[in-house]
Motif scaffolding. Structure first.
Motif, PDB file in Angstrom:
ATOM      1  N   LYS A  37       0.835  -1.202   0.000  1.00  0.00           N
ATOM      2  CA  LYS A  37       0.000   0.000   0.000  1.00  0.00           C
ATOM      3  C   LYS A  37       0.867   1.248   0.000  1.00  0.00           C
ATOM      4  N   VAL A  38       0.406   2.271  -0.699  1.00  0.00           N
ATOM      5  CA  VAL A  38       1.114   3.545  -0.710  1.00  0.00           C
ATOM      6  C   VAL A  38       0.979   4.184   0.662  1.00  0.00           C
ATOM      7  N   HIS A  39       2.112   4.462   1.282  1.00  0.00           N
ATOM      8  CA  HIS A  39       2.111   5.083   2.607  1.00  0.00           C
ATOM      9  C   HIS A  39       1.892   6.589   2.450  1.00  0.00           C
ATOM     10  N   THR A  40       0.882   7.111   3.124  1.00  0.00           N
ATOM     11  CA  THR A  40       0.549   8.529   2.973  1.00  0.00           C
ATOM     12  C   THR A  40       1.124   9.391   4.084  1.00  0.00           C
ATOM     13  N   GLY A  41       1.228   8.832   5.293  1.00  0.00           N
ATOM     14  CA  GLY A  41       1.748   9.608   6.408  1.00  0.00           C
ATOM     15  C   GLY A  41       0.688  10.473   7.060  1.00  0.00           C
ATOM     16  N   LEU A  42       1.062  11.163   8.122  1.00  0.00           N
ATOM     17  CA  LEU A  42       0.115  11.989   8.879  1.00  0.00           C
ATOM     18  C   LEU A  42      -0.393  13.164   8.058  1.00  0.00           C
ATOM     19  N   GLY A  43       0.498  13.772   7.275  1.00  0.00           N
ATOM     20  CA  GLY A  43       0.111  14.957   6.509  1.00  0.00           C
ATOM     21  C   GLY A  43       0.043  14.722   5.015  1.00  0.00           C
ATOM     22  N   MET A  44      -0.020  13.455   4.599  1.00  0.00           N
ATOM     23  CA  MET A  44      -0.126  13.072   3.187  1.00  0.00           C
ATOM     24  C   MET A  44       1.134  13.372   2.380  1.00  0.00           C
ATOM     25  N   HIS A  45       2.261  13.656   3.062  1.00  0.00           N
ATOM     26  CA  HIS A  45       3.471  13.957   2.291  1.00  0.00           C
ATOM     27  C   HIS A  45       4.555  12.898   2.446  1.00  0.00           C
ATOM     28  N   SER A  46       4.194  11.702   2.896  1.00  0.00           N
ATOM     29  CA  SER A  46       5.163  10.608   2.937  1.00  0.00           C
ATOM     30  C   SER A  46       5.703  10.354   1.530  1.00  0.00           C
ATOM     31  N   GLY A  47       7.003  10.123   1.454  1.00  0.00           N
ATOM     32  CA  GLY A  47       7.618   9.823   0.161  1.00  0.00           C
ATOM     33  C   GLY A  47       8.044  11.039  -0.638  1.00  0.00           C
ATOM     34  N   SER A  48       7.917  12.222  -0.080  1.00  0.00           N
ATOM     35  CA  SER A  48       8.292  13.439  -0.816  1.00  0.00           C
ATOM     36  C   SER A  48       9.809  13.600  -0.805  1.00  0.00           C
ATOM     37  N   ILE A  49      10.475  12.697  -1.482  1.00  0.00           N
ATOM     38  CA  ILE A  49      11.940  12.700  -1.463  1.00  0.00           C
ATOM     39  C   ILE A  49      12.525  13.929  -2.139  1.00  0.00           C
ATOM     40  N   GLU A  50      11.708  14.589  -2.953  1.00  0.00           N
ATOM     41  CA  GLU A  50      12.208  15.761  -3.663  1.00  0.00           C
ATOM     42  C   GLU A  50      12.670  16.867  -2.722  1.00  0.00           C
ATOM     43  N   HIS A  51      12.138  16.872  -1.494  1.00  0.00           N
ATOM     44  CA  HIS A  51      12.503  17.928  -0.544  1.00  0.00           C
ATOM     45  C   HIS A  51      13.449  17.437   0.546  1.00  0.00           C
ATOM     46  N   MET A  52      14.097  16.303   0.286  1.00  0.00           N
ATOM     47  CA  MET A  52      15.192  15.864   1.150  1.00  0.00           C
ATOM     48  C   MET A  52      16.383  16.792   0.909  1.00  0.00           C
ATOM     49  N   CYS A  53      16.867  17.424   1.957  1.00  0.00           N
ATOM     50  CA  CYS A  53      18.001  18.341   1.807  1.00  0.00           C
ATOM     51  C   CYS A  53      19.286  17.533   1.732  1.00  0.00           C
ATOM     52  N   ILE A  54      20.038  17.686   0.650  1.00  0.00           N
ATOM     53  CA  ILE A  54      21.295  16.961   0.527  1.00  0.00           C
ATOM     54  C   ILE A  54      22.500  17.907   0.556  1.00  0.00           C
ATOM     55  N   GLN A  55      22.225  19.223   0.557  1.00  0.00           N
ATOM     56  CA  GLN A  55      23.310  20.194   0.670  1.00  0.00           C
ATOM     57  C   GLN A  55      22.704  21.518   1.143  1.00  0.00           C
ATOM     58  N   ALA A  56      22.986  21.872   2.376  1.00  0.00           N
ATOM     59  CA  ALA A  56      22.295  22.998   3.015  1.00  0.00           C
ATOM     60  C   ALA A  56      22.484  24.326   2.281  1.00  0.00           C
ATOM     61  N   ASP A  57      23.613  24.503   1.626  1.00  0.00           N
ATOM     62  CA  ASP A  57      23.851  25.771   0.916  1.00  0.00           C
ATOM     63  C   ASP A  57      23.671  25.596  -0.596  1.00  0.00           C
ATOM     64  N   GLY A  58      22.875  24.594  -0.983  1.00  0.00           N
ATOM     65  CA  GLY A  58      22.647  24.310  -2.399  1.00  0.00           C
ATOM     66  C   GLY A  58      21.664  25.268  -3.044  1.00  0.00           C
ATOM     67  N   PRO A  59      21.289  24.994  -4.283  1.00  0.00           N
ATOM     68  CA  PRO A  59      20.378  25.879  -5.020  1.00  0.00           C
ATOM     69  C   PRO A  59      19.016  26.037  -4.340  1.00  0.00           C
ATOM     70  N   LEU A  60      18.363  27.137  -4.638  1.00  0.00           N
ATOM     71  CA  LEU A  60      17.031  27.409  -4.093  1.00  0.00           C
ATOM     72  C   LEU A  60      16.000  26.515  -4.772  1.00  0.00           C
ATOM     73  N   CYS A  61      15.187  25.840  -3.966  1.00  0.00           N
ATOM     74  CA  CYS A  61      14.119  24.979  -4.471  1.00  0.00           C
ATOM     75  C   CYS A  61      12.816  25.764  -4.525  1.00  0.00           C
ATOM     76  N   TYR A  62      11.860  25.295  -5.306  1.00  0.00           N
ATOM     77  CA  TYR A  62      10.564  25.979  -5.381  1.00  0.00           C
ATOM     78  C   TYR A  62       9.830  25.993  -4.051  1.00  0.00           C
ATOM     79  N   CYS A  63      10.226  25.089  -3.124  1.00  0.00           N
ATOM     80  CA  CYS A  63       9.576  25.056  -1.815  1.00  0.00           C
ATOM     81  C   CYS A  63      10.042  26.195  -0.920  1.00  0.00           C
ATOM     82  N   GLY A  64      11.120  26.890  -1.328  1.00  0.00           N
ATOM     83  CA  GLY A  64      11.645  28.001  -0.545  1.00  0.00           C
ATOM     84  C   GLY A  64      12.899  27.666   0.232  1.00  0.00           C
ATOM     85  N   GLU A  65      13.265  26.374   0.282  1.00  0.00           N
ATOM     86  CA  GLU A  65      14.473  25.954   0.982  1.00  0.00           C
ATOM     87  C   GLU A  65      15.608  25.748  -0.017  1.00  0.00           C
ATOM     88  N   HIS A  66      16.790  25.514   0.508  1.00  0.00           N
ATOM     89  CA  HIS A  66      17.975  25.332  -0.346  1.00  0.00           C
ATOM     90  C   HIS A  66      18.459  23.886  -0.306  1.00  0.00           C
TER      91      HIS A  66
END
Length: 376
Positions: free
Chosen positions: A226-255
């Motif tokens: 089963k697809v895991h949804t999580g408490l806020g329905m954002h389970s699996g959102s690997i796109e917003h895993m931070c892999i470099q704190a001073d990296g490029p700006l993402c559309y989410c507003g974080e770097h």
């Protein structure tokens, strides 16, 4: 199943369901085969086959080889007795798919339709879908419903886009679309819809991570099928895993989000060309593009290694870039992860999807197929 205390009507419904599902799973079976497999009387089998034929759900097509007596009819379900529609809403494109009861794609079409969060846009989606149904002569009474896969998190009740920064459509509602679509409708997160397709009737992927290398990165976690949804329905959102704190700006507003390193958009920006051209030149030996690709694989491996440490399961690479990735790329990616992991990992824990960028509309449509199969 213990039928004690059940009404005659309930027992008949259960028997009909058993017969239908056995035919569905067997693909082709004889009446005698049904009776033997279900330990059901021949009269009961005959009655249920008659009901299912009258409802247009099964057919007798051909014969089995004779074993000495009369040849037995080959019985199968009618795969297109029910059809589900899937729609994928993208920034510039609309994908539409019609699938049968086995999840096979019957018809598929894409058209240019720039997205905007407006009533006029939703009306256009309804018109394009109606034209799609008419073009391929799909019987409207056979349509179970239309699922809309969209970039953005969906509220737990399925009614609203709760987070839609990519298309700037936070707050958009299912009803915005459904008023223009004359079938039951539902709203699906595109990544989770695609992930569901990857695991549908695939036992080996019951626990897995699905990575969607689309124009914008996406992902999903599958636990126990089963697809895991999580408490806020954002389970699996690997796109917003931070892999470099001073990296490029993402559309989410974080770097430094993985989105800024491993989406198809980020690859196009790095290469200053489109994806087909990039891979064409890469495979020809372009050294500059080879360096970009090595950097891409490094970042993807870093993220997947971290995910594997937490979840310890298979990884399925899907989405727009999947058809461009070679077996050698998978070997290189696997080696990077193995070299970085504190644990011993097998050589075959990464799989390439065969569905590509069309996984979301097909996966979304499967929800209506499942619903039908559960209710018959």
């Amino acid at each position: 199943m213990n039928t004690t205390g059940m009404t005659t009507m309930e027992i008949k419904k259960i028997n009909k369901s058993k017969v239908y599902h056995l035919i569905y799973e067997s693909r082709t079976i004889s009446k005698q085969g049904i009776a033997a497999a279900l330990q059901m009387g021949m009269n009961t089998v005959t009655q249920n086959l008659k009901l299912l034929e009258e409802e247009g759900l099964i057919e007798r097509k051909g014969y089995f080889e004779s074993t000495g007596g009369r040849k037995a009819h080959a019985i199968r379900i009618l795969p297109d007795a029910k059809i589900a529609l899937g729609i994928e809403v993208l920034r510039k494109t609309l994908h539409m798919a019609a699938i049968d009861l086995y999840g096979n794609i019957l018809y598929l079409e894409s058209c240019a339709l720039p997205f905007e969060a407006s009533d006029a846009y939703c009306e256009q989606v309804g018109r394009r879908l109606t034209a799609f149904v008419d073009k391929y002569g799909i019987e409207k009474e056979h349509i179970l419903g239309a699922s809309i896969a969209i970039q953005g998190l969906i509220s737990p009740d399925g009614s609203t886009v709760s987070y839609g920064r990519i298309l700037e459509h936070t707050g958009m509602k299912l009803s915005d679309f459904s008023r223009y679509i004359p079938y039951p409708c539902r709203l699906e997160h595109d990544s989770k819809a695609a992930a569901y397709l990857e695991t549908w009737h695939q036992e080996k992927f019951r626990d897995s991570i699905v990575v969607l290398l689309n124009q914008n990165l996406g992902g999903a976690v599958i636990i126990n099928g089963k697809v895991h949804t999580g408490l806020g329905m954002h389970s699996g959102s690997i796109e917003h895993m931070c892999i470099q704190a001073d990296g490029p700006l993402c559309y989410c507003g974080e770097h430094g989000c993985l989105e800024t390193y491993c989406s198809a958009d980020s690859l196009e920006r790095a290469a200053q060309t489109d994806i087909p051209s990039f891979f064409r030149e890469l495979r020809r030996g372009n050294s500059a593009f080879a360096a970009i690709w090595e950097d891409y694989l490094d970042h993807l491996a870093f993220a997947l290694c971290n995910l594997n440490v937490i979840l310890d399961c298979r990884i399925i690479i899907s989405g727009y870039l999947a058809p461009y990735i070679t077996g050698e790329d998978v070997v290189q990616l696997t080696k990077r992860i193995q070299d970085s992991s504190p644990y011993s990992l097998p050589d075959d824990f990464i799989f390439l999807s065969t569905h590509g960028q069309l996984a979301p509309p097909v996966g979304a449509a499967l929800s209506y197929i499942d619903q039908f199969l559960q209710t018959i």
